[in-house]
Design a protein around this motif. Structure first.
Motif, mmCIF file in Angstrom:
data_model
loop_
_atom_site.group_PDB
_atom_site.id
_atom_site.type_symbol
_atom_site.label_atom_id
_atom_site.label_comp_id
_atom_site.label_asym_id
_atom_site.label_seq_id
_atom_site.Cartn_x
_atom_site.Cartn_y
_atom_site.Cartn_z
ATOM 1 N N VAL A 1 3.428 7.317 1.607
ATOM 2 C CA VAL A 1 3.344 8.740 1.962
ATOM 3 C C VAL A 1 2.152 9.380 1.263
ATOM 4 C CG1 VAL A 1 4.475 10.995 1.843
ATOM 5 C CG2 VAL A 1 5.835 8.934 2.304
ATOM 6 N N ASP A 2 1.309 10.051 2.046
ATOM 7 C CA ASP A 2 0.301 10.946 1.490
ATOM 8 C C ASP A 2 0.855 12.358 1.636
ATOM 9 O OD1 ASP A 2 -2.356 11.545 0.414
ATOM 10 O OD2 ASP A 2 -2.692 12.506 2.343
ATOM 11 N N TYR A 3 1.242 12.948 0.526
ATOM 12 C CA TYR A 3 1.999 14.199 0.517
ATOM 13 C C TYR A 3 1.064 15.387 0.389
ATOM 14 C CZ TYR A 3 6.086 17.123 -0.550
ATOM 15 O OH TYR A 3 7.080 18.066 -0.518
ATOM 16 N N ASN B 1 -0.315 18.297 6.927
ATOM 17 C CA ASN B 1 -1.213 17.290 6.359
ATOM 18 C C ASN B 1 -0.492 16.159 5.635
ATOM 19 O OD1 ASN B 1 -3.485 18.666 7.254
ATOM 20 N ND2 ASN B 1 -3.690 19.865 5.380
ATOM 21 N N THR B 2 0.837 16.122 5.710
ATOM 22 C CA THR B 2 1.576 15.001 5.121
ATOM 23 C C THR B 2 1.653 13.867 6.145
ATOM 24 O OG1 THR B 2 2.888 16.403 3.638
ATOM 25 C CG2 THR B 2 3.816 14.260 4.213
ATOM 26 N N TRP B 3 1.384 12.657 5.693
ATOM 27 C CA TRP B 3 1.416 11.486 6.572
ATOM 28 C C TRP B 3 2.325 10.421 5.983
ATOM 29 C CZ3 TRP B 3 -1.453 10.112 11.105
ATOM 30 C CH2 TRP B 3 -2.212 11.176 11.635
ATOM 31 N N ILE B 4 2.990 9.696 6.874
ATOM 32 C CA ILE B 4 3.880 8.614 6.464
ATOM 33 C C ILE B 4 3.528 7.345 7.230
ATOM 34 C CG2 ILE B 4 5.634 9.362 8.140
ATOM 35 C CD1 ILE B 4 7.767 8.293 6.198
ATOM 36 N N SER B 5 3.418 6.257 6.518
ATOM 37 C CA SER B 5 3.230 4.936 7.128
ATOM 38 C C SER B 5 4.438 4.074 6.797
ATOM 39 C CB SER B 5 1.954 4.264 6.611
ATOM 40 O OG SER B 5 0.802 4.949 7.043
ATOM 41 N N ARG B 6 4.867 3.284 7.770
ATOM 42 C CA ARG B 6 6.023 2.406 7.578
ATOM 43 C C ARG B 6 5.634 0.976 7.894
ATOM 44 N NH1 ARG B 6 7.880 6.909 10.459
ATOM 45 N NH2 ARG B 6 9.643 8.054 9.581
ATOM 46 N N GLY B 7 6.320 0.053 7.238
ATOM 47 C CA GLY B 7 6.074 -1.345 7.507
ATOM 48 C C GLY B 7 7.208 -2.200 6.980
ATOM 49 N N ILE B 8 7.098 -3.485 7.209
ATOM 50 C CA ILE B 8 8.057 -4.471 6.694
ATOM 51 C C ILE B 8 7.285 -5.444 5.813
ATOM 52 C CG2 ILE B 8 9.662 -6.318 7.279
ATOM 53 C CD1 ILE B 8 10.691 -3.575 8.037
ATOM 54 N N PHE B 9 7.825 -5.667 4.606
ATOM 55 C CA PHE B 9 7.209 -6.615 3.691
ATOM 56 C C PHE B 9 8.123 -7.818 3.528
ATOM 57 C CE2 PHE B 9 6.604 -8.537 -0.470
ATOM 58 C CZ PHE B 9 5.248 -8.808 -0.422
ATOM 59 N N GLU C 1 4.035 -0.921 10.913
ATOM 60 C CA GLU C 1 4.753 -0.511 12.122
ATOM 61 C C GLU C 1 4.337 0.864 12.637
ATOM 62 O OE1 GLU C 1 8.909 -0.898 11.037
ATOM 63 O OE2 GLU C 1 8.939 -2.940 11.829
ATOM 64 N N SER C 2 3.982 1.790 11.746
ATOM 65 C CA SER C 2 3.646 3.137 12.204
ATOM 66 C C SER C 2 2.822 3.860 11.150
ATOM 67 C CB SER C 2 4.916 3.943 12.517
ATOM 68 O OG SER C 2 5.694 4.142 11.347
ATOM 69 N N CYS C 3 2.108 4.879 11.599
ATOM 70 C CA CYS C 3 1.357 5.784 10.730
ATOM 71 C C CYS C 3 1.254 7.104 11.479
ATOM 72 C CB CYS C 3 -0.021 5.217 10.414
ATOM 73 S SG CYS C 3 -1.058 6.310 9.394
ATOM 74 N N GLU C 4 1.885 8.148 10.940
ATOM 75 C CA GLU C 4 1.966 9.395 11.692
ATOM 76 C C GLU C 4 2.165 10.582 10.754
ATOM 77 O OE1 GLU C 4 5.324 8.782 14.204
ATOM 78 O OE2 GLU C 4 6.680 8.390 12.533
ATOM 79 N N LEU D 1 -1.711 4.767 4.422
ATOM 80 C CA LEU D 1 -1.781 3.317 4.598
ATOM 81 C C LEU D 1 -2.027 2.625 3.255
ATOM 82 C CD1 LEU D 1 -3.910 3.219 7.872
ATOM 83 C CD2 LEU D 1 -1.543 2.428 7.657
ATOM 84 N N VAL D 2 -2.881 3.223 2.425
ATOM 85 C CA VAL D 2 -3.111 2.666 1.093
ATOM 86 C C VAL D 2 -1.821 2.727 0.275
ATOM 87 C CG1 VAL D 2 -4.404 2.909 -1.059
ATOM 88 C CG2 VAL D 2 -5.568 3.230 1.143
ATOM 89 N N ALA D 3 -1.104 3.853 0.370
ATOM 90 C CA ALA D 3 0.182 3.967 -0.336
ATOM 91 C C ALA D 3 1.171 2.917 0.161
ATOM 92 C CB ALA D 3 0.754 5.370 -0.149
ATOM 93 N N LEU D 4 1.109 2.578 1.439
ATOM 94 C CA LEU D 4 1.970 1.526 1.994
ATOM 95 C C LEU D 4 1.653 0.178 1.358
ATOM 96 C CD1 LEU D 4 4.116 0.918 4.241
ATOM 97 C CD2 LEU D 4 2.183 0.366 5.737
#
Length: 270
Positions: free
Chosen positions: A6-8, A16-24, A32-35, A227-230
């Motif tokens: 999350v870029d808060y 301007n807050t963005w969230i990226s999700r994924g599976i590790f 999986e997503s960035c929005e 994405l970097v935070a992810l």
């Protein structure tokens, strides 16, 4: 394992807050997503998680101990500071901040002094970190779920879900990638390209499905930071011991400071 970056943002417009999700899994991050997401929807999303999750979130989880003693002297750890934010407005918080800074300037938290690229979370110029600190602390108070571990606080969580304070710039620096000048300036476009192309090698992770989000990261530095935070969340899922962490068995005074101030988690140089 589910990983979230999350870029808060504390911006008034709340866009301007963005969230990226994924599976590790097994050293592999599959994006999986960035929005974009509102602060309220982020709180709801984190509050409804059922899977073991590592969420790396870019805002200061607390304030310098010196300021906490000025604003909320009875607080013993940062959870009590979070709760204190829920009873005041941003304008109230700004008032306390301004009165404190007149006398004491903008001290950094103890953990932030390890990172020269860090500003004090009381910094109100560019970048203005005060609103994001305030709204972020309010969100943590609203979450405060027993199934989350929020280091460095002790936790009884058995779900392996972690909320981690992170900073994309510190993570990029550890990965040997550009950590300044990629948001604005003549070299920003080139530096973003270097970051996106270098995330896998810099982190040592296999990263799948980055291409669909490559152009988005090039166009929007908030999306890129999420994405970097992810990637930072994935590195924690892989091995928390590669991160700079508070000293083990610190003196009582330092332990009290860390429990009040929290800790910025970034990998040591990879």
């Amino acid at each position: 394992m589910l990983v979230i970056g999350v870029d808060y943002s504390g911006a008034k417009t709340d866009n301007n807050t963005w969230i990226s999700r994924g599976i590790f899994s097994e050293n592999t991050l599959t994006i999986e997503s960035c929005e974009p997401i509102t602060r309220g929807n982020l709180t709801s999303t984190l509050g409804k998680l059922n899977l073991p999750t590592i969420a790396s979130i870019d805002f200061p989880f607390s304030v310098p101990e010196q300021f906490s003693k000025f604003w909320c002297p009875e607080a013993k750890d940062m959870t009590e500071l979070w709760h204190a934010t829920s009873g005041i407005t941003l304008n109230d918080f700004l008032f306390f901040r301004d009165e404190f800074v007149k006398q004491h300037g903008e001290p950094k938290r103890f953990g932030d002094t390890l990172y020269p690229e860090c500003y004090s979370c009381l910094h109100k110029a560019n970048p203005n970190l005060v609103p994001m600190t305030f709204y972020g602390m309010q969100m943590l108070d609203q979450l405060n779920r027993p199934d989350f571990s929020i280091p460095p606080l002790p936790s009884d969580s058995i779900t392996q879900s972690v909320l981690l304070e992170a900073m994309p710039g510190a993570g990029l620096r550890a990965m040997g990638l550009p950590f300044k000048g990629y948001k604005n300036g003549r070299q920003a476009h080139r530096k973003r390209e270097i970051i996106l192309k270098g995330l896998a090698n810099g982190s040592g992770l296999r990263i799948y499905n980055l291409n669909p989000f490559f152009d988005l990261g090039m166009k929007n530095h908030d999306a890129l930071d999420s994405l970097v935070a992810l990637v930072i969340a994935s590195l924690w899922a892989k091995d928390p011991t590669i991160f700079r962490r508070p000293p083990e068995n610190p003196p009582i005074d330092l332990e009290r400071t860390i429990n009040l101030e929290g800790w910025l988690y970034a990998p040591a140089f990879i």
